[in-house]
Write a protein that holds these residues in place. Sequence first.
Motif, short mmCIF file in Angstrom:
data_model
loop_
_atom_site.label_atom_id
_atom_site.label_comp_id
_atom_site.label_asym_id
_atom_site.label_seq_id
_atom_site.Cartn_x
_atom_site.Cartn_y
_atom_site.Cartn_z
N MET A 13 0.84 -1.19 0.00
CA MET A 13 0.00 0.00 0.00
C MET A 13 0.87 1.23 0.00
N ALA A 20 -5.66 4.08 2.53
CA ALA A 20 -5.24 2.69 2.33
C ALA A 20 -4.60 2.15 3.61
N ASP A 35 4.68 1.03 1.37
CA ASP A 35 5.62 1.36 0.29
C ASP A 35 6.08 2.82 0.34
N GLU A 37 8.53 3.41 -2.14
CA GLU A 37 9.17 3.52 -3.45
C GLU A 37 8.19 3.96 -4.53
N ALA A 39 5.12 3.72 -5.36
CA ALA A 39 3.76 4.23 -5.15
C ALA A 39 3.75 5.61 -4.50
N ARG A 67 8.83 -0.97 2.42
CA ARG A 67 9.68 -0.98 1.22
C ARG A 67 10.36 0.38 1.09
N THR A 150 8.04 -7.99 -11.11
CA THR A 150 7.84 -8.38 -12.52
C THR A 150 7.59 -7.19 -13.44
N VAL A 194 -6.47 -4.67 -11.88
CA VAL A 194 -7.23 -5.02 -10.67
C VAL A 194 -8.67 -5.43 -10.98
C1 LIG Z 1 -4.27 0.29 -7.98
C2 LIG Z 1 -4.84 1.43 -7.17
C3 LIG Z 1 -4.22 2.75 -7.62
C4 LIG Z 1 -6.36 1.47 -7.43
O1 LIG Z 1 -6.83 2.55 -6.65
P1 LIG Z 1 -8.37 2.90 -6.55
O2 LIG Z 1 -8.98 2.97 -7.94
O3 LIG Z 1 -8.50 4.11 -5.70
O4 LIG Z 1 -8.99 1.66 -5.82
P2 LIG Z 1 -10.42 1.50 -5.27
O5 LIG Z 1 -11.21 2.75 -5.40
O6 LIG Z 1 -11.00 0.30 -5.92
O7 LIG Z 1 -10.18 1.21 -3.74
C5 LIG Z 1 -11.21 0.68 -2.95
C6 LIG Z 1 -10.85 0.82 -1.50
O8 LIG Z 1 -9.69 0.05 -1.21
C7 LIG Z 1 -8.63 0.88 -0.73
N1 LIG Z 1 -7.37 0.43 -1.31
C8 LIG Z 1 -7.03 0.44 -2.61
N2 LIG Z 1 -5.83 -0.12 -2.77
C9 LIG Z 1 -5.41 -0.45 -1.53
C10 LIG Z 1 -4.23 -1.05 -1.06
N3 LIG Z 1 -3.24 -1.38 -1.90
N4 LIG Z 1 -4.14 -1.28 0.26
C11 LIG Z 1 -5.12 -0.93 1.11
N5 LIG Z 1 -6.28 -0.36 0.71
C12 LIG Z 1 -6.40 -0.12 -0.59
C13 LIG Z 1 -9.00 2.29 -1.19
O9 LIG Z 1 -8.41 3.21 -0.31
C14 LIG Z 1 -10.51 2.24 -1.09
O10 LIG Z 1 -10.86 2.36 0.28
P3 LIG Z 1 -12.22 3.04 0.71
O11 LIG Z 1 -12.20 4.40 0.08
O12 LIG Z 1 -12.19 3.08 2.19
O13 LIG Z 1 -13.32 2.19 0.16
C15 LIG Z 1 -4.63 1.21 -5.66
O14 LIG Z 1 -5.24 0.00 -5.34
C16 LIG Z 1 -3.19 1.26 -5.23
O15 LIG Z 1 -2.62 2.32 -5.05
N6 LIG Z 1 -2.58 0.09 -5.01
C17 LIG Z 1 -1.25 -0.06 -4.51
C18 LIG Z 1 -0.24 0.40 -5.54
C19 LIG Z 1 1.16 0.16 -5.04
O16 LIG Z 1 1.39 0.05 -3.85
N7 LIG Z 1 2.11 0.08 -5.95
C20 LIG Z 1 3.48 -0.19 -5.62
C21 LIG Z 1 3.72 -1.64 -5.41
S1 LIG Z 1 3.66 -2.63 -6.85
C22 LIG Z 1 5.24 -2.47 -7.50
O17 LIG Z 1 5.94 -1.57 -7.15
C23 LIG Z 1 5.67 -3.43 -8.51
C24 LIG Z 1 7.11 -3.94 -8.44
O18 LIG Z 1 8.08 -3.08 -7.93
C25 LIG Z 1 7.47 -4.38 -9.83
O19 LIG Z 1 8.47 -3.93 -10.39
O20 LIG Z 1 6.71 -5.23 -10.34
#
Ligand SMILES: CC(C)(COP(=O)(O)OP(=O)(O)OC[C@H]1O[C@@H](n2cnc3c(N)ncnc32)[C@H](O)[C@@H]1OP(=O)(O)O)[C@@H](O)C(=O)NCCC(=O)NCCSC(=O)C[C@H](O)C(=O)O
Length: 285
Positions: A13, A20, A35, A37, A39, A67, A150, A194
């Motif tokens: 997150m 989140a 996270d 990094e 995000a 992270r 990945t 997603v």
């Molecule tokens: C992917 C997202 C940007 C989508 O966001 P959004 O459209 O806002 O999602 P929702 O509206 O469906 O969210 C619904 C509710 O859930 C909460 N939420 C969303 N994501 C998370 C989460 N990861 N952890 C906890 N809670 C979460 C929202 O706040 C909403 O809550 P509510 O309003 O109370 O209903 C988003 O999901 C997101 O940011 N995800 C995480 C992205 C991330 O961390 N990226 C970095 C890691 S991945 C990576 O780096 C890959 C790696 O390094 C590689 O090279 O492969």
Amino acid sequence: MTQIRPRRSVLYMPGANERALEKAKNLPADALVLDLEDAVAPDAKEAARERVCAALGNYGTREVAIRVNGLDTEWHDADLRAAASAGPAAVVVPKVNSASEVHNIERALELGGAPEKTKIWAMLETPVAILNAAEIAAASSRLTVLVMGTNDLAKELHAAFVPGRAPLLTALSTAVLAARATGKVILDGVYNDVKDTAGFEAECRQGCAFGFDGKTLIHPSQLEPCNRIFAPSPAEVDHARRVIAAFDEARAAGRGVVTVDGRMIENLHVEEAQRVLALAEAVGA
Ligand SMILES: CC(C)(COP(=O)(O)OP(=O)(O)OC[C@H]1O[C@@H](n2cnc3c(N)ncnc32)[C@H](O)[C@@H]1OP(=O)(O)O)[C@@H](O)C(=O)NCCC(=O)NCCSC(=O)C[C@H](O)C(=O)O
Ligand SMILES: [Mg+2]
């Protein structure tokens, strides 16, 4: 029975996303990665660092990792110092490329006074990391988990995202080999779409079949299928019990091999059956 710490679902997150971080308190993830990094935008890095260190105690008994930013970034040293003093379950380090980088991280954690419980989770997400996977995995006893990156890996390889991940299979398999050869846990990379439940489930099943212990996730909707697929199914638990019982019976009768459902069972299958039962018990399946 061996005790297993389940890491079926490991949810990232964004450290700057207060909502989140709050929401994750009640999500059924086996582990969380706060996270700093990818995000988190550059101008939000410092605030996010303070926020995640302060949030660490909010998630009960679950493993919570931080992270940090990569070794070649301006934020890395300060992130590591802050993490060392906050003492998460682990520091997830992106783009680790060599054993000597692991040694540097280890030293920085020691210098920062990190408690023994703070482990290193190294991300494998570059071609050189895959080529060096075994030496990275073996570099430190503090390094307990390998994490696939990945997205970065596909970018570096100029590889396409296709169903079945054919362009990544060599790298995925090499990383699993490195983990198993060194007794480390290994987590699969994230699935970016997603909304694509079928594609996500197929990738979980593929990762599980490859031998990954679990998968890193980006959205709460991915938790339920991931927990289900990376846990032994009732049929697998039943089969494991029957394998152990049949083998015990065979041993008592002086035999070292038996069949269950028409298939040969030897001691090695019993060990796998015991691992399945230990995992089932750990996840309450
Ligand atoms: C992917 C997202 C940007 C989508 O966001 P959004 O459209 O806002 O999602 P929702 O509206 O469906 O969210 C619904 C509710 O859930 C909460 N939420 C969303 N994501 C998370 C989460 N990861 N952890 C906890 N809670 C979460 C929202 O706040 C909403 O809550 P509510 O309003 O109370 O209903 C988003 O999901 C997101 O940011 N995800 C995480 C992205 C991330 O961390 N990226 C970095 C890691 S991945 C990576 O780096 C890959 C790696 O390094 C590689 O090279 O492969
Ligand atoms: Mg990455």
